[in-house]
Write a protein that holds these residues in place. Sequence first.
Motif, short mmCIF file in Angstrom:
data_model
loop_
_atom_site.label_atom_id
_atom_site.label_comp_id
_atom_site.label_asym_id
_atom_site.label_seq_id
_atom_site.Cartn_x
_atom_site.Cartn_y
_atom_site.Cartn_z
N GLN A 1 -6.57 -2.73 -3.22
CA GLN A 1 -5.39 -2.49 -4.06
C GLN A 1 -5.12 -1.01 -4.28
O GLN A 1 -4.55 -0.62 -5.29
CB GLN A 1 -5.51 -3.24 -5.39
N THR B 1 -7.49 -7.17 -1.06
CA THR B 1 -7.61 -5.78 -0.62
C THR B 1 -8.23 -4.94 -1.73
O THR B 1 -8.50 -5.45 -2.82
CB THR B 1 -6.23 -5.18 -0.27
N TRP C 1 -2.88 -9.61 -1.72
CA TRP C 1 -3.07 -8.32 -2.37
C TRP C 1 -4.40 -8.26 -3.10
O TRP C 1 -5.07 -7.23 -3.10
CB TRP C 1 -1.90 -8.05 -3.31
N ARG C 2 -4.82 -9.34 -3.73
CA ARG C 2 -6.11 -9.37 -4.43
C ARG C 2 -7.28 -9.22 -3.47
O ARG C 2 -8.35 -8.77 -3.86
CB ARG C 2 -6.28 -10.66 -5.23
N LYS D 1 5.01 -4.32 -6.65
CA LYS D 1 4.31 -5.52 -7.10
C LYS D 1 4.42 -6.62 -6.05
O LYS D 1 5.47 -6.75 -5.40
CB LYS D 1 4.91 -6.03 -8.41
N THR E 1 -3.12 2.42 -3.19
CA THR E 1 -1.84 2.71 -2.57
C THR E 1 -1.85 4.11 -1.96
O THR E 1 -2.66 4.96 -2.31
CB THR E 1 -0.70 2.62 -3.61
N GLU F 1 0.82 -1.22 0.00
CA GLU F 1 0.00 0.00 0.00
C GLU F 1 0.85 1.26 0.00
O GLU F 1 0.49 2.26 -0.60
CB GLU F 1 -0.93 0.02 1.22
N ARG G 1 0.28 -12.67 -3.80
CA ARG G 1 -0.70 -12.20 -4.80
C ARG G 1 -2.13 -12.34 -4.26
O ARG G 1 -2.96 -11.45 -4.44
CB ARG G 1 -0.59 -13.01 -6.09
#
Length: 66
Positions: A52, A50, A47-48, A28, A54, A22, A44
Amino acid sequence: MTPQESREFTARLEQAAILLLEMEIYRKPDDLARRFGLPVPVVRYWWRQTDQKTIRLTRVNCHPAK
């Protein structure tokens, strides 16, 4: 390590990984996973799960930019 301790550790690790993504310290999930030796698919997945989004930080004072 007990199963409960393992779950708590994993939860803390997930929170730290998401925070680093974030704040764009790592752009990445793959980069972050490779840097810390974590399984790429796991990072991965985290992260998916959330939104996403930043937070851009200024490098001088490390506070969120407005």
